[in-house]
Design a protein around this motif. Structure first.
Motif, PDB file in Angstrom:
ATOM      1  N   GLY A 127      42.327  46.786  37.782  1.00  0.00           N
ATOM      2  CA  GLY A 127      42.694  45.505  37.183  1.00  0.00           C
ATOM      3  C   GLY A 127      41.467  44.650  36.914  1.00  0.00           C
ATOM      4  N   VAL A 128      40.529  44.656  37.861  1.00  0.00           N
ATOM      5  CA  VAL A 128      39.284  43.902  37.665  1.00  0.00           C
ATOM      6  C   VAL A 128      38.458  44.539  36.554  1.00  0.00           C
ATOM      7  N   ASP A 129      38.431  45.867  36.485  1.00  0.00           N
ATOM      8  CA  ASP A 129      37.728  46.535  35.382  1.00  0.00           C
ATOM      9  C   ASP A 129      38.237  46.037  34.041  1.00  0.00           C
ATOM     10  N   VAL A 130      39.552  45.932  33.915  1.00  0.00           N
ATOM     11  CA  VAL A 130      40.152  45.542  32.637  1.00  0.00           C
ATOM     12  C   VAL A 130      39.869  44.077  32.310  1.00  0.00           C
ATOM     13  N   ILE A 131      40.025  43.179  33.277  1.00  0.00           N
ATOM     14  CA  ILE A 131      39.785  41.763  32.949  1.00  0.00           C
ATOM     15  C   ILE A 131      38.303  41.497  32.721  1.00  0.00           C
ATOM     16  N   ALA A 132      37.423  42.309  33.311  1.00  0.00           N
ATOM     17  CA  ALA A 132      35.991  42.148  33.057  1.00  0.00           C
ATOM     18  C   ALA A 132      35.650  42.470  31.608  1.00  0.00           C
ATOM     19  N   ALA A 133      36.502  43.272  30.950  1.00  0.00           N
ATOM     20  CA  ALA A 133      36.287  43.622  29.548  1.00  0.00           C
ATOM     21  C   ALA A 133      36.830  42.567  28.598  1.00  0.00           C
ATOM     22  N   LYS A 144      44.571  36.756  43.473  1.00  0.00           N
ATOM     23  CA  LYS A 144      43.599  37.338  44.395  1.00  0.00           C
ATOM     24  C   LYS A 144      42.945  38.528  43.704  1.00  0.00           C
ATOM     25  N   PHE A 145      41.649  38.685  43.944  1.00  0.00           N
ATOM     26  CA  PHE A 145      40.863  39.693  43.253  1.00  0.00           C
ATOM     27  C   PHE A 145      40.145  40.567  44.271  1.00  0.00           C
ATOM     28  N   GLY A 159      33.802  50.080  34.832  1.00  0.00           N
ATOM     29  CA  GLY A 159      33.202  48.940  34.152  1.00  0.00           C
ATOM     30  C   GLY A 159      32.880  47.727  34.987  1.00  0.00           C
ATOM     31  N   SER A 160      33.499  47.583  36.161  1.00  0.00           N
ATOM     32  CA  SER A 160      33.220  46.387  36.971  1.00  0.00           C
ATOM     33  C   SER A 160      31.744  46.277  37.344  1.00  0.00           C
ATOM     34  N   LEU A 161      31.135  47.393  37.774  1.00  0.00           N
ATOM     35  CA  LEU A 161      29.739  47.345  38.202  1.00  0.00           C
ATOM     36  C   LEU A 161      28.805  47.071  37.030  1.00  0.00           C
ATOM     37  N   GLN A 162      29.249  47.409  35.815  1.00  0.00           N
ATOM     38  CA  GLN A 162      28.402  47.200  34.643  1.00  0.00           C
ATOM     39  C   GLN A 162      28.614  45.820  34.026  1.00  0.00           C
ATOM     40  N   ARG A 163      29.853  45.319  34.028  1.00  0.00           N
ATOM     41  CA  ARG A 163      30.154  44.082  33.304  1.00  0.00           C
ATOM     42  C   ARG A 163      30.087  42.826  34.167  1.00  0.00           C
ATOM     43  N   LEU A 164      30.410  42.942  35.450  1.00  0.00           N
ATOM     44  CA  LEU A 164      30.538  41.728  36.259  1.00  0.00           C
ATOM     45  C   LEU A 164      29.210  41.050  36.564  1.00  0.00           C
ATOM     46  N   ALA A 165      28.121  41.810  36.557  1.00  0.00           N
ATOM     47  CA  ALA A 165      26.824  41.166  36.830  1.00  0.00           C
ATOM     48  C   ALA A 165      26.552  40.057  35.818  1.00  0.00           C
ATOM     49  N   LYS A 190      34.798  29.535  41.542  1.00  0.00           N
ATOM     50  CA  LYS A 190      33.482  29.067  41.990  1.00  0.00           C
ATOM     51  C   LYS A 190      32.365  29.993  41.534  1.00  0.00           C
ATOM     52  N   ILE A 191      32.610  31.298  41.548  1.00  0.00           N
ATOM     53  CA  ILE A 191      31.551  32.252  41.175  1.00  0.00           C
ATOM     54  C   ILE A 191      31.577  32.592  39.688  1.00  0.00           C
ATOM     55  N   GLY A 192      32.551  32.040  38.958  1.00  0.00           N
ATOM     56  CA  GLY A 192      32.584  32.253  37.515  1.00  0.00           C
ATOM     57  C   GLY A 192      33.386  33.450  37.053  1.00  0.00           C
ATOM     58  N   LEU A 193      34.122  34.081  37.965  1.00  0.00           N
ATOM     59  CA  LEU A 193      34.957  35.203  37.553  1.00  0.00           C
ATOM     60  C   LEU A 193      36.075  34.729  36.633  1.00  0.00           C
ATOM     61  N   VAL A 194      36.616  33.554  36.931  1.00  0.00           N
ATOM     62  CA  VAL A 194      37.615  32.939  36.048  1.00  0.00           C
ATOM     63  C   VAL A 194      37.107  31.568  35.611  1.00  0.00           C
ATOM     64  N   ASN A 195      37.510  31.156  34.420  1.00  0.00           N
ATOM     65  CA  ASN A 195      37.067  29.857  33.888  1.00  0.00           C
ATOM     66  C   ASN A 195      37.814  28.690  34.504  1.00  0.00           C
ATOM     67  N   ASP A 196      39.134  28.866  34.679  1.00  0.00           N
ATOM     68  CA  ASP A 196      39.975  27.791  35.204  1.00  0.00           C
ATOM     69  C   ASP A 196      41.104  28.376  36.027  1.00  0.00           C
ATOM     70  N   VAL A 197      41.639  27.543  36.936  1.00  0.00           N
ATOM     71  CA  VAL A 197      42.759  27.929  37.789  1.00  0.00           C
ATOM     72  C   VAL A 197      43.898  26.940  37.569  1.00  0.00           C
ATOM     73  N   TYR A 198      45.125  27.460  37.469  1.00  0.00           N
ATOM     74  CA  TYR A 198      46.296  26.638  37.186  1.00  0.00           C
ATOM     75  C   TYR A 198      47.299  26.747  38.328  1.00  0.00           C
ATOM     76  N   ALA A 199      48.179  25.752  38.423  1.00  0.00           N
ATOM     77  CA  ALA A 199      49.043  25.612  39.594  1.00  0.00           C
ATOM     78  C   ALA A 199      49.928  26.829  39.835  1.00  0.00           C
ATOM     79  N   ASP A 200      50.471  27.395  38.762  1.00  0.00           N
ATOM     80  CA  ASP A 200      51.385  28.522  38.933  1.00  0.00           C
ATOM     81  C   ASP A 200      51.333  29.405  37.685  1.00  0.00           C
ATOM     82  N   GLN A 201      52.133  30.455  37.696  1.00  0.00           N
ATOM     83  CA  GLN A 201      52.098  31.428  36.616  1.00  0.00           C
ATOM     84  C   GLN A 201      52.530  30.831  35.285  1.00  0.00           C
ATOM     85  N   ASP A 202      53.527  29.963  35.324  1.00  0.00           N
ATOM     86  CA  ASP A 202      53.985  29.335  34.082  1.00  0.00           C
ATOM     87  C   ASP A 202      52.887  28.483  33.460  1.00  0.00           C
TER      88      ASP A 202
END
Length: 276
Positions: A127-133, A144-145, A159-165, A190-202
């Motif tokens: 899943g992390v490989d895919v979102i890193a792309a 949670k990641f 791809g995670s080891l290649q793209r996440l750096a 905080k580390i930049g894996l995601v741009n923003d966080v929202y309260a819930d799935q909706d």
């Protein structure tokens, strides 16, 4: 879209110029089995070729984005290739299998249309490989990641080891990849894996769709140009890294620790690794 008619692991919806690709499983937690890996490049290839699609949202059905690689479903086909005494023939076949999976993830990265990953719940391993792309990643507060491959005796090779750096920096990547630890949405932001966080799935999906709509209003050829220019900075390095890790795993992945990891997973116990 002929490739979209008989999908099992993915669903595609359209709202104007925005396409929404949803992971369906069919395994628990949208785990990624053979159907997923076959369908992902077909779907993104067709969306990429459709001039009416100007932005894509990628998300998961249910409470989770994905538990990652469906080990039981995938290992059945790989087991004959991963024997500890396997010779060049089986290992060459396994190399081809790894590269086929890499190409599936690469289809997301190669897509000329902007891709926004919207992650709720668990996003593990593949899943992390895919979102890193993807181009942009957003999360709900319960996300949670985990770059968890080390915990199952595998060097992450999709791809995670290649793209996440380039996304979170090498220090954070090394911490995640060497521990296999879980991080929550706040740490991911905080580390930049995601741009923003929202309260819930909706709220997450509403924000992802709004952002996709904002991108879709811009000239499509310019968006393609932006992605093409940005790829120049990383494309060759990522390709070289993927090629290297596929060879590394085809040579060194078969081990007693891998067998122990799979058995422990099936028996729902903690593995005991011995470096063999």
């Amino acid at each position: 879209m002929t490739a979209m008619t008989d999908l099992v692991a993915l669903k595609v919806d359209r709202t104007g110029p925005v396409a929404e690709v949803t992971l369906l499983g069919p395994s628990k937690g949208n785990a990624m089995g053979p159907d997923f890996w076959r369908e992902l490049p077909l779907v993104f290839g067709e969306l990429d070729a459709d001039p009416g699609v100007r932005a894509i949202v990628l998300t998961g059905s249910g409470r989770n984005f994905s538990y990652g690689l469906d080990l039981p479903a995938m290992m059945g086909g790989w087991a004959p290739l991963l024997g500890q005494d396997s010779l060049a023939g089986p290992r060459t076949e396994f190399l081809a299998e790894v590269r086929k999976l890499q190409d599936s993830v690469n289809a997301v990265a190669r897509c000329r249309t902007p891709v926004i990953a919207a992650v709720a719940g668990w996003c593990i391993g593949g899943g992390v490989d895919v979102i890193a792309a993807a181009d942009v990643r957003l999360a709900s507060a319960d996300a949670k990641f985990s770059v968890r491959e080390a915990k199952v005796a595998i060097v992450a090779d999709l791809g995670s080891l290649q793209r996440l750096a380039g996304i979170i920096g090498e220090g954070h990547l090394r911490e995640l990849a060497l521990t296999g630890k879980d991080i929550d949405a706040a740490r991911a932001e905080k580390i930049g894996l995601v741009n923003d966080v929202y309260a819930d799935q909706d709220a997450l999906l509403a924000a992802a769709r709004e952002l996709a709509g904002e991108m879709a209003e811009n000239p499509p050829l310019v968006l393609q140009g932006v992605k093409d220019v940005l790829a120049l900075n990383t494309e060759q390095r990522i390709a070289d890294g993927l090629r290297y890790v596929s060879v590394w795993n085809s040579a060194f992945l078969p081990s007693k620790d891998l067998t122990e990891a799979v058995q422990a997973f099936m028996e729902r116990r903690k593995p005991e690794f011995k470096g063999e």
